[in-house]
Enzyme design. Structure first.
Site, mmCIF file in Angstrom:
data_model
loop_
_atom_site.group_PDB
_atom_site.id
_atom_site.type_symbol
_atom_site.label_atom_id
_atom_site.label_comp_id
_atom_site.label_asym_id
_atom_site.label_seq_id
_atom_site.Cartn_x
_atom_site.Cartn_y
_atom_site.Cartn_z
ATOM 1 N N PRO A 7 42.007 53.495 60.808
ATOM 2 C CA PRO A 7 41.398 54.625 61.926
ATOM 3 C C PRO A 7 40.204 54.418 62.125
ATOM 4 O O PRO A 7 39.760 53.036 62.291
ATOM 5 C CB PRO A 7 41.057 55.416 60.335
ATOM 6 C CG PRO A 7 41.789 54.433 59.368
ATOM 7 C CD PRO A 7 42.655 53.263 59.417
ATOM 8 N N GLY A 29 34.652 53.663 59.206
ATOM 9 C CA GLY A 29 33.661 52.773 58.081
ATOM 10 C C GLY A 29 34.819 51.617 58.215
ATOM 11 O O GLY A 29 34.910 51.226 57.084
ATOM 12 N N SER A 31 37.169 49.049 62.588
ATOM 13 C CA SER A 31 38.546 48.888 63.530
ATOM 14 C C SER A 31 37.770 47.848 64.821
ATOM 15 O O SER A 31 38.379 48.152 65.300
ATOM 16 C CB SER A 31 39.265 50.511 64.286
ATOM 17 O OG SER A 31 37.573 50.645 64.906
ATOM 18 N N SER A 32 36.612 47.819 65.628
ATOM 19 C CA SER A 32 36.171 48.011 67.209
ATOM 20 C C SER A 32 36.027 45.824 66.559
ATOM 21 O O SER A 32 36.659 45.203 67.396
ATOM 22 C CB SER A 32 35.161 48.431 67.074
ATOM 23 O OG SER A 32 34.018 48.507 66.411
ATOM 24 N N ALA A 33 35.881 45.537 65.399
ATOM 25 C CA ALA A 33 35.315 43.972 65.170
ATOM 26 C C ALA A 33 37.207 44.081 64.640
ATOM 27 O O ALA A 33 37.250 42.707 65.222
ATOM 28 C CB ALA A 33 34.743 44.391 63.490
ATOM 29 N N ASP A 81 30.948 43.116 59.808
ATOM 30 C CA ASP A 81 33.041 43.688 60.045
ATOM 31 C C ASP A 81 34.041 42.602 61.147
ATOM 32 O O ASP A 81 34.695 41.878 60.796
ATOM 33 C CB ASP A 81 32.289 44.383 60.991
ATOM 34 C CG ASP A 81 32.633 45.707 60.634
ATOM 35 O OD1 ASP A 81 32.563 45.759 58.834
ATOM 36 O OD2 ASP A 81 32.224 46.693 61.128
HETATM 37 O O1 PMV Z 1 30.795 51.457 59.895
HETATM 38 P P1 PMV Z 1 31.527 50.100 60.971
HETATM 39 O O2 PMV Z 1 32.472 49.721 60.799
HETATM 40 O O3 PMV Z 1 31.019 50.193 62.161
HETATM 41 O O4 PMV Z 1 30.537 49.492 60.108
HETATM 42 C C1 PMV Z 1 29.038 49.629 60.455
HETATM 43 C C2 PMV Z 1 28.308 48.818 59.355
HETATM 44 C C3 PMV Z 1 26.732 48.787 59.311
HETATM 45 O O5 PMV Z 1 25.912 47.794 58.305
HETATM 46 C C4 PMV Z 1 25.984 49.871 59.256
HETATM 47 C C5 PMV Z 1 26.130 48.290 60.849
HETATM 48 C C6 PMV Z 1 27.059 46.894 60.801
HETATM 49 O O6 PMV Z 1 25.935 45.915 61.591
HETATM 50 O O7 PMV Z 1 26.571 45.805 60.209
#
Ligand code: PMV
Length: 288
Positions: free
Chosen positions: A78, A82, A85-87, A129
């Site tokens: 998704p 959270g 996905s982009s990583a 990530d």
């Molecule tokens: O929601 P995601 O998968 O982009 O994770 C963000 C996690 C944070 O700690 C809020 C930001 C980060 O770069 O670690």
């Protein structure tokens, strides 16, 4: 033959947001993947993704290569919810393009380059990530230290509300709170303390303690203003079925993570989620 690589998504057991302030975080790679196929082309044919474009440019510098490429991305992670996905897209792109250029990157190099891609595209970001997607399994990020953790395989329920929120805006919201209110920075430190405990507990195989810390972490994330009514509903569905649960990632909308992954917990989360599925620690970036 195109070079094809895939990379997993990731979920935070504990420590999102606090990790941006150099507190430790504990993650696992989840077995939903982004797959990237790369082949030579007459001119560049890239998807409209800043992450892919930046990853291709960085790989060109790395491999000292200018050949145009066609890049295709598919993913069952998704987006903006959270699960990193982009990583995963950045990691899989770096891996596949570097193989296509005959200069394959090791997972460690992919992790470093993918972190640079996220910083270039997103601004403030942690390496959590990208490192997890590159190496797989369970991962601790603690300041400059990044390592995998040897721990028992376990199953977790992911609940997805179908929504998404921009990570940058959620990170900025926490930053404004921390600037205005010293209690918010105490909360960030408290998340760091519980992350330390969670790492020790996971390493000694005590997932019950990790689960209790996940619940505590959800309370602190709520206090930092990054939960939402739909995330809370999924969390409480899981808890009413006897599991521990918290949001994962930037929050605002997206996914929760619950443990243990009993049938009851999965069914309960599914009732308040758009989708509920079970994940376990997944292999990192790999050739397909
Ligand atoms: O929601 P995601 O998968 O982009 O994770 C963000 C996690 C944070 O700690 C809020 C930001 C980060 O770069 O670690």
């Amino acid at each position: 033959m195109p070079a094809r690589s895939s990379a997993p998504g990731s979920a935070f057991l504990v420590g999102e947001h606090a990790v941006v302030y150099d507190e430790p975080a504990l993650l696992l790679a989840v077995d939903r993947r982004a797959t990237v196929a790369v082949e030579d082309a007459d001119e560049d044919d890239l998807p409209d993704s800043a992450y892919v474009r930046e990853a291709v440019e960085r790989t060109r510098l790395y491999a000292d290569e200018t050949t145009p490429v066609r890049v295709e991305v598919s993913s069952d992670i998704p987006v903006g919810a959270g699960l990193g996905s982009s990583a995963a897209v950045s990691v899989a792109t770096l891996h596949a393009v570097s193989r296509q250029f005959g200069a394959p990157m090791e997972p460690q190099e992919v992790a470093d380059e993918a972190y640079a891609v996220e910083r270039a595209v997103q601004g403030k970001a942690s390496p959590a990530d990208t490192y997890t997607s590159a190496t797989g399994g369970y991962v601790v990020v603690d300041g400059d230290e990044r390592r995998t953790v040897d721990a028992p395989d376990a199953r977790f329920v992911v609940g997805y509300d179908g929504g998404s929120a921009p990570t940058g805006e959620m990170v900025d919201g926490v930053a404004r709170l921390v600037d205005r209110n010293p209690v918010a920075s105490d909360i960030v430190s408290a998340v760091g303390d519980l992350s330390h405990d969670a790492v020790e507990s996971l390493e000694s195989g005590d997932l019950e303690v990790v689960a209790a810390l996940m619940d505590m972490n959800q309370g602190l994330l709520d206090a930092l203003g990054v939960s939402s009514s739909s995330l809370s509903r999924m969390v409480w569905s899981a808890r009413d079925a006897g599991a521990s649960a918290k949001l994962t990632g930037a929050g605002g909308a997206g996914c929760v993570l619950a443990y243990p992954a009993t049938d009851e917990a999965q069914e309960a989360v599914a009732e308040t989620a758009k989708e509920a599925f079970v994940v376990s620690p997944a292999e990192g970036v790999r050739s397909e």
